[in-house]
Scaffold this active site. Structure first.
Site, PDB file in Angstrom:
ATOM      1  N   ASN A 159       0.800  -1.237   0.000  1.00  0.00           N
ATOM      2  CA  ASN A 159       0.000   0.000   0.000  1.00  0.00           C
ATOM      3  C   ASN A 159       0.834   1.290   0.000  1.00  0.00           C
ATOM      4  O   ASN A 159       0.345   2.328  -0.417  1.00  0.00           O
ATOM      5  CB  ASN A 159      -1.006  -0.003   1.159  1.00  0.00           C
ATOM      6  CG  ASN A 159      -0.355   0.083   2.506  1.00  0.00           C
ATOM      7  OD1 ASN A 159       0.711  -0.483   2.726  1.00  0.00           O
ATOM      8  ND2 ASN A 159      -0.972   0.794   3.420  1.00  0.00           N
ATOM      9  N   GLY A 204       2.231 -11.025  10.123  1.00  0.00           N
ATOM     10  CA  GLY A 204       3.109 -10.405  11.121  1.00  0.00           C
ATOM     11  C   GLY A 204       3.289 -11.301  12.343  1.00  0.00           C
ATOM     12  O   GLY A 204       4.404 -11.439  12.871  1.00  0.00           O
ATOM     13  N   GLU A 258       5.060  -4.047  12.032  1.00  0.00           N
ATOM     14  CA  GLU A 258       4.009  -3.028  12.008  1.00  0.00           C
ATOM     15  C   GLU A 258       2.841  -3.621  11.249  1.00  0.00           C
ATOM     16  O   GLU A 258       2.990  -4.065  10.105  1.00  0.00           O
ATOM     17  CB  GLU A 258       4.515  -1.755  11.317  1.00  0.00           C
ATOM     18  CG  GLU A 258       5.448  -0.922  12.186  1.00  0.00           C
ATOM     19  CD  GLU A 258       4.814  -0.429  13.474  1.00  0.00           C
ATOM     20  OE1 GLU A 258       3.573  -0.297  13.549  1.00  0.00           O
ATOM     21  OE2 GLU A 258       5.567  -0.206  14.435  1.00  0.00           O
ATOM     22  N   CYS A 279      -2.798   1.775   6.572  1.00  0.00           N
ATOM     23  CA  CYS A 279      -2.873   1.243   7.935  1.00  0.00           C
ATOM     24  C   CYS A 279      -3.408   2.311   8.868  1.00  0.00           C
ATOM     25  O   CYS A 279      -4.018   2.014   9.891  1.00  0.00           O
ATOM     26  CB  CYS A 279      -1.503   0.772   8.386  1.00  0.00           C
ATOM     27  SG  CYS A 279      -0.244   2.042   8.238  1.00  0.00           S
ATOM     28  N   GLU A 302       9.187   2.744  14.037  1.00  0.00           N
ATOM     29  CA  GLU A 302       9.906   3.038  12.800  1.00  0.00           C
ATOM     30  C   GLU A 302      10.113   4.546  12.667  1.00  0.00           C
ATOM     31  O   GLU A 302       9.540   5.333  13.394  1.00  0.00           O
ATOM     32  CB  GLU A 302       9.125   2.494  11.617  1.00  0.00           C
ATOM     33  CG  GLU A 302       8.919   0.987  11.789  1.00  0.00           C
ATOM     34  CD  GLU A 302       8.759   0.262  10.495  1.00  0.00           C
ATOM     35  OE1 GLU A 302       9.778  -0.129   9.919  1.00  0.00           O
ATOM     36  OE2 GLU A 302       7.615   0.101  10.061  1.00  0.00           O
TER      37      GLU A 302
HETATM   38  P1  NAP Z   1       0.623  -9.070   3.887  1.00  0.00           P
HETATM   39  O1  NAP Z   1      -0.229  -9.927   3.051  1.00  0.00           O
HETATM   40  O2  NAP Z   1       0.823  -9.451   5.306  1.00  0.00           O
HETATM   41  O3  NAP Z   1       2.050  -8.983   3.130  1.00  0.00           O
HETATM   42  C1  NAP Z   1       3.094  -8.177   3.615  1.00  0.00           C
HETATM   43  C2  NAP Z   1       4.409  -8.720   3.088  1.00  0.00           C
HETATM   44  O4  NAP Z   1       4.659 -10.000   3.658  1.00  0.00           O
HETATM   45  C3  NAP Z   1       4.417  -8.940   1.574  1.00  0.00           C
HETATM   46  O5  NAP Z   1       5.681  -8.658   1.057  1.00  0.00           O
HETATM   47  C4  NAP Z   1       4.120 -10.428   1.471  1.00  0.00           C
HETATM   48  O6  NAP Z   1       4.531 -11.006   0.258  1.00  0.00           O
HETATM   49  C5  NAP Z   1       4.925 -10.942   2.630  1.00  0.00           C
HETATM   50  N1  NAP Z   1       4.562 -12.285   3.084  1.00  0.00           N
HETATM   51  C6  NAP Z   1       3.470 -13.027   2.772  1.00  0.00           C
HETATM   52  N2  NAP Z   1       3.524 -14.220   3.393  1.00  0.00           N
HETATM   53  C7  NAP Z   1       4.670 -14.226   4.115  1.00  0.00           C
HETATM   54  C8  NAP Z   1       5.278 -15.178   4.981  1.00  0.00           C
HETATM   55  N3  NAP Z   1       4.718 -16.346   5.250  1.00  0.00           N
HETATM   56  N4  NAP Z   1       6.449 -14.854   5.566  1.00  0.00           N
HETATM   57  C9  NAP Z   1       7.042 -13.651   5.341  1.00  0.00           C
HETATM   58  N5  NAP Z   1       6.506 -12.715   4.516  1.00  0.00           N
HETATM   59  C10 NAP Z   1       5.334 -12.997   3.922  1.00  0.00           C
HETATM   60  O7  NAP Z   1       0.103  -7.549   3.900  1.00  0.00           O
HETATM   61  P2  NAP Z   1      -0.340  -6.659   2.654  1.00  0.00           P
HETATM   62  O8  NAP Z   1      -1.662  -7.157   2.163  1.00  0.00           O
HETATM   63  O9  NAP Z   1       0.776  -6.534   1.695  1.00  0.00           O
HETATM   64  O10 NAP Z   1      -0.517  -5.218   3.341  1.00  0.00           O
HETATM   65  C11 NAP Z   1      -1.683  -4.797   3.972  1.00  0.00           C
HETATM   66  C12 NAP Z   1      -1.543  -4.864   5.478  1.00  0.00           C
HETATM   67  O11 NAP Z   1      -0.408  -4.112   5.885  1.00  0.00           O
HETATM   68  C13 NAP Z   1      -2.712  -4.223   6.214  1.00  0.00           C
HETATM   69  O12 NAP Z   1      -3.086  -5.036   7.305  1.00  0.00           O
HETATM   70  C14 NAP Z   1      -2.166  -2.888   6.708  1.00  0.00           C
HETATM   71  O13 NAP Z   1      -2.799  -2.361   7.851  1.00  0.00           O
HETATM   72  C15 NAP Z   1      -0.747  -3.274   6.984  1.00  0.00           C
HETATM   73  N6  NAP Z   1       0.107  -2.075   7.005  1.00  0.00           N
HETATM   74  C16 NAP Z   1       0.605  -1.650   8.212  1.00  0.00           C
HETATM   75  C17 NAP Z   1       1.391  -0.503   8.275  1.00  0.00           C
HETATM   76  C18 NAP Z   1       1.948  -0.029   9.596  1.00  0.00           C
HETATM   77  O14 NAP Z   1       2.922   0.736   9.580  1.00  0.00           O
HETATM   78  N7  NAP Z   1       1.387  -0.428  10.724  1.00  0.00           N
HETATM   79  C19 NAP Z   1       1.676   0.208   7.106  1.00  0.00           C
HETATM   80  C20 NAP Z   1       1.150  -0.254   5.898  1.00  0.00           C
HETATM   81  C21 NAP Z   1       0.375  -1.405   5.862  1.00  0.00           C
HETATM   82  P3  NAP Z   1       3.472 -11.211  -0.950  1.00  0.00           P
HETATM   83  O15 NAP Z   1       3.045  -9.861  -1.363  1.00  0.00           O
HETATM   84  O16 NAP Z   1       4.272 -11.896  -1.973  1.00  0.00           O
HETATM   85  O17 NAP Z   1       2.351 -12.036  -0.395  1.00  0.00           O
END
Ligand code: NAP
Length: 505
Positions: free
Chosen positions: A164, A245, A262, A296, A476
């Protein structure tokens, strides 16, 4: 992400992407050919690449391990200068990269430019940290003894990022890791590979030595565990969903290595009866529907004082009715698409769940498919009123433009509702009463709190991150973001030049 055929309109040529391992751009050796498409029009192909295999991930870790000793030996101001050079290159390419971001991720162009600016500010900040990687001195109880601390790098670290914020989040992890003297293996989200490649090219052009930053693009489920569990990985900086996470955190816990995760949010904005309602309106519109709610820090819960609730809501509805939904490259568009089919489905599923649980649909609720919109993943900005704390829409992150509205009578109830979820990322209150605002700042369970400004946003020089289910590990950005990537060493230097018995433990 989907596999599609031909683009019908004149689009920039689809990029052929490669992995960056040990300073060389190489084809992935994974078994999947991945095609990334524009979420506003899936006929438009942004990039193609052969995914990284587990062997590629291993090669990236090895390359980082090889490069680390020399990088560690470079002085931190000199490391910072490479970041400063990267900032200069990024500044010159800002508009071009913002357009790529809009085409790849879907956010509207003005937001993409804002994200570029934020990333560049983070590069500026962390480049200066090369001069400020300081420890402390302390007085000793012993004569002629100097006590001091130094900050040292960890070694090879993994950076795993979501889709995102495809520019700012990788920047705010990679920059502190590098300036602190670590070597990095970077795995971006599979949905935004082209932005990741451009970021790495910028560091390459800025003069980063081969192997210090490595890029593996490929599925997290196939590669993720290796980037966390491989013994040479000394720390993991992860941003993404709570589900992944928690897995990452558990694996790091088992290995006893540093980790920061995060994760999601369910951020409340409280609008008090005395608020400047025009100011609050702007903040709620940007907070809830900016970036299609895919932040987020998005405002996903609106807690209205009952005295102003009806008026505020009807004005909010009339304002969101004016938002044009469409391709973010069109300057008239105020809200872009969901990032992919799966996120669109999540948005529509939660709309259905909220309906079934008895929340009142006040606006929106449908997929938009008329005309050109049928080629993208568009959903209406949506508001549900009468959302109760027991409902899933109140408690769970949608990550889309779906706002849950609740009403309260008094301050205690507002705080109870605001805190009544597992998340604790950010929050906002709109009021003219400073003492009420300060009571809210005191009571709110969130890593960040805004007074008379929306739940979104952050600045390089202050810590960013959440508490409760939203974040574990070091914050961060700012000093905290840098310190995560260092070990502190305490030095006891005795310069008396004499033998003596110490009675200190
Ligand atoms: P996600 O599905 O958890 O993916 C995040 C990253 O982790 C991607 O690079 C993903 O790769 C990778 N990943 C997937 N499976 C994994 C595994 N088993 N082990 C290690 N890494 C793995 O999250 P997203 O859909 O990309 O992002 C949306 C989420 O991020 C929302 O919940 C949002 O709130 C959160 N977010 C939080 C913040 C903050 O600072 N708190 C900021 C931005 C977003 P792939 O893409 O290849 O699956």
């Amino acid at each position: 992400m989907s596999t599609l055929t031909k683009s019908k309109s004149a689009e920039p040529k689809a990029a052929e992407l490669k992995q960056y391992i040990g300073g060389k751009w190489v084809h992935g050796s994974g078994d999947r050919e991945i095609v990334s498409t524009n979420p506003a029009d899936t006929r438009k192909i942004i990039a193609r690449f052969r995914s990284a295999s587990r062997q590629d991930a291993l090669s990236a870790i090895e390359a980082a391990q090889m490069a680390w000793p020399q990088w560690r030996a470079v002085s931190s101001p000199a490391r910072g200068r490479i970041l400063a050079k990267a900032a200069e290159i990024a500044r010159a390419r800002r508009d071009e990269l913002a357009a790529l971001m809009t085409r790849e991720e879907g956010k509207i162009l003005s937001e993409a430019k804002g994200e570029m600016d934020k990333g560049i500010a983070l590069m500026d900040w962390f480049s200066g940290e090369g001069f400020r990687l300081m420890g402390q001195t302390a007085p000793s109880e012993l004569p002629k003894n100097l006590l001091y601390t130094v900050r040292q790098p960890l070694g090879v670290v993994s950076v795993i990022t979501p889709w995102n914020f495809p520019w700012a989040i990788p920047v705010w992890k990679i920059c502190p890791a590098l300036v602190a003297g670590n070597a990095v293996v970077f795995k971006p989200a599979s949905l935004v590979p082209a932005m990741a490649v451009e970021l790495v090219k910028i560091f390459e052009q800025a003069g980063l030595p081969p192997g210090v930053l490595n890029l593996v693009i490929g599925s997290g489920s196939a590669l993720g565990d290796m980037l966390v569990d491989e013994p040479r990985i000394k720390a993991v900086s992860f941003t993404g969903s709570n589900e992944i996470g928690k897995q990452v955190h558990t694996l790091c816990g088992k290995r006893g290595i540093k980790v920061t995760c995060e994760m999601g949010g369910k951020n409340p904005a409280v609008i008090w009866e005395d608020a400047d309602l025009e100011l609050a309106m702007g903040g709620v519109l940007r907070g809830a529907f900016g970036s299609t709610g895919q932040r987020c820090t998005a405002t996903s819960r609106l807690i209205l004082h009952e005295k102003i609730a009806d008026g505020f809501l009807s004005k909010l509805i009339s304002e969101i009715a004016k938002i044009k939904v469409g391709d973010g490259l069109d300057p008239a568009v105020g809200m872009g698409p969901a990032v992919d089919e799966s996120q669109l489905k999540t948005d529509l599923d939660y709309i259905e769940i909220a309906r079934k649980e008895g929340a009142k649909l006040a606006y929106g609720g449908r997929r938009l498919e008329q005309g050109e919109l049928k080629h993208g993943y568009f959903v209406e900005p949506t508001i549900f009123d009468g959302v109760k704390p027991s409902m899933r829409l109140f408690k769970e992150e949608v990550f889309g433009p779906v706002l849950a509205v609740s009403r309260v009578r008094d301050f205690g109830q507002a705080v109870e509702l605001a805190n009544g979820v597992e998340f604790g990322l950010t929050s906002a209150i709109y009021t003219q009463d400073i003492s009420l605002a300060m009571r809210f700042v005191d009571k709110i369970e969130a890593g960040m709190v805004h007074v008379n400004s929306p739940t979104i946003g952050g600045e390089a020089q202050v810590p960013f991150g959440g508490i409760k289910g939203s974040g574990v590990g070091e914050r961060e950005m700012a000093k905290e973001g840098l310190h995560f990537f260092t070990e502190l060493k305490t030095v006891f230097l005795d310069y008396t030049g004499q033998r003596r018995e110490s009675n200190l433990y």
